[in-house]
Design an enzyme around this catalytic site. Structure first.
Site, PDB file in Angstrom:
ATOM      1  N   ASP A  10       0.861  -1.177   0.000  1.00 59.34           N
ATOM      2  CA  ASP A  10       0.000   0.000   0.000  1.00 59.34           C
ATOM      3  C   ASP A  10       0.902   1.232   0.000  1.00 59.34           C
ATOM      4  O   ASP A  10       2.109   1.138   0.254  1.00 59.34           O
ATOM      5  CB  ASP A  10      -0.910   0.001   1.229  1.00 59.34           C
ATOM      6  N   SER A  11       0.287   2.386  -0.243  1.00 59.38           N
ATOM      7  CA  SER A  11       1.052   3.635  -0.243  1.00 59.38           C
ATOM      8  C   SER A  11       1.573   3.964   1.149  1.00 59.38           C
ATOM      9  O   SER A  11       2.586   4.635   1.295  1.00 59.38           O
ATOM     10  CB  SER A  11       0.182   4.788  -0.748  1.00 59.38           C
ATOM     11  N   CYS A  73      -4.103  -1.203  -2.111  1.00 57.30           N
ATOM     12  CA  CYS A  73      -4.118   0.252  -2.328  1.00 57.30           C
ATOM     13  C   CYS A  73      -5.191   0.542  -3.357  1.00 57.30           C
ATOM     14  O   CYS A  73      -5.088   0.105  -4.510  1.00 57.30           O
ATOM     15  CB  CYS A  73      -2.751   0.725  -2.836  1.00 57.30           C
ATOM     16  N   GLU A 152      -3.195   8.347   8.992  1.00 59.00           N
ATOM     17  CA  GLU A 152      -1.779   8.026   9.172  1.00 59.00           C
ATOM     18  C   GLU A 152      -1.195   8.742  10.399  1.00 59.00           C
ATOM     19  O   GLU A 152      -0.191   8.300  10.960  1.00 59.00           O
ATOM     20  CB  GLU A 152      -0.980   8.407   7.918  1.00 59.00           C
ATOM     21  N   CYS A 186     -10.755   2.737   0.086  1.00 55.94           N
ATOM     22  CA  CYS A 186      -9.355   2.911   0.465  1.00 55.94           C
ATOM     23  C   CYS A 186      -9.139   2.104   1.733  1.00 55.94           C
ATOM     24  O   CYS A 186      -9.981   2.128   2.642  1.00 55.94           O
ATOM     25  CB  CYS A 186      -9.045   4.389   0.701  1.00 55.94           C
ATOM     26  N   HIS A 188      -7.315   2.565   4.168  1.00 58.62           N
ATOM     27  CA  HIS A 188      -7.195   3.354   5.397  1.00 58.62           C
ATOM     28  C   HIS A 188      -8.557   3.540   6.081  1.00 58.62           C
ATOM     29  O   HIS A 188      -8.626   3.750   7.291  1.00 58.62           O
ATOM     30  CB  HIS A 188      -6.626   4.742   5.096  1.00 58.62           C
TER      31      HIS A 188
END
Length: 271
Positions: A10-11, A73, A152, A186, A188
């Site tokens: 993932d990013s 991702c 994040e 996503c 996240h």
């Protein structure tokens, strides 16, 4: 039986929500995770830059003897997956197809919402995939560019005025469309499930990209006879492209467990 590990990337660290699902769904498998923490987020970058980064991520993962890759991702899955599949002789699962299949199956009023990064919304892959599955589904898409950097940085808990205010701003127009299903496009976003559910209300089903892609990977491994022995407990190894000092704490948020070992830092520009 195939004892080789599965690669996941993932990013940033959001893809660890997919790792959490994999550890429940495929507990016998070894996992190698790479989070491109030095370049997160990918969502606001050009398609060319995203493909460049994804190629580097895959070259790093392929330095191990893998049997499959899960692209955890949404941005890469929506902009680059066909190209990456064509360039690699390795089974790859993205988040779009399995997530859309689940959303199409659960919607009752044929009104489905998608929240994702700017790049994912621009690419239109979720909308196109849903249209192929059921042409009667009406799709409402919304980019939520602040969600990834806030998550994040640990801003995902209920009671946090910043994330709750931004979530209401993003999601209230989506709620008013009358959707009954919302794709969290996503990996996240599962950390924001409680906040998102509070805004959308109890009548909207939330579909997680990470969880659905993990189920799809399980089906693929079974079909290709690539499963490991179910009698063993798999292990996960973690790599990141930026500093590792806070990895254990941050990763524990996403994995929802206490992590007892850290990550290894690598220079992604070498790949």
């Amino acid at each position: 039986m195939d004892i080789r590990p599965i690669g996941v990337f993932d990013s940033g660290l959001g893809g660890l929500t997919a790792v959490r699902s994999l550890r429940k769904i495929l507990p016998e498998e070894d996992l190698i995770y790479f989070g491109d923490t030095s370049r997160v987020p990918y969502g606001g970058r050009s398609r060319e830059t995203i493909l460049k980064y994804a190629r580097q991520d895959i070259r790093f993962l392929r330095s191990f003897d893998l049997k499959a890759i899960l692209i955890a991702c949404g941005t890469v899955s929506t902009t680059s997956l066909p190209t990456l599949r064509a360039e690699n002789d390795l089974p790859m699962v993205g988040v779009v197809e399995p997530t859309c299949a689940r959303a199409a199956a659960v919607t009752k009023n044929k009104r489905v919402g998608i929240i994702a990064t700017q790049a994912s919304v621009r690419a239109g892959a979720y909308k196109e995939t849903l249209a192929k599955l059921d042409g009667d589904i009406e799709v409402f898409a919304k980019a939520c560019p602040l969600f990834v950097p806030l998550v994040e940085n640990g801003r995902f808990r209920t009671g946090d005025v910043v994330i709750e205010t931004i979530a209401r701003e993003y999601l209230e127009p989506m709620r008013q469309t009358g959707i009954d299903t919302l794709i969290l496009g996503c990996t996240h976003y599962p950390l924001l499930t409680e906040i998102i559910a509070d805004v959308m209300g109890p009548d909207v089903e939330l579909v997680s990209a990470g969880e659905e892609s993990a189920f799809e990977l399980k089906r693929m491994l079974k079909a290709q006879e690539l499963r490991n022995s179910e009698s063993r407990q798999g292990e996960a190894t973690y790599y990141v492209s930026d500093r590792v000092e806070s990895f254990e704490e941050t990763a524990s948020w996403f994995l929802q467990e206490d992590l007892r070992h850290g990550a290894n830092q690598i220079d992604i520009d070498r790949y």
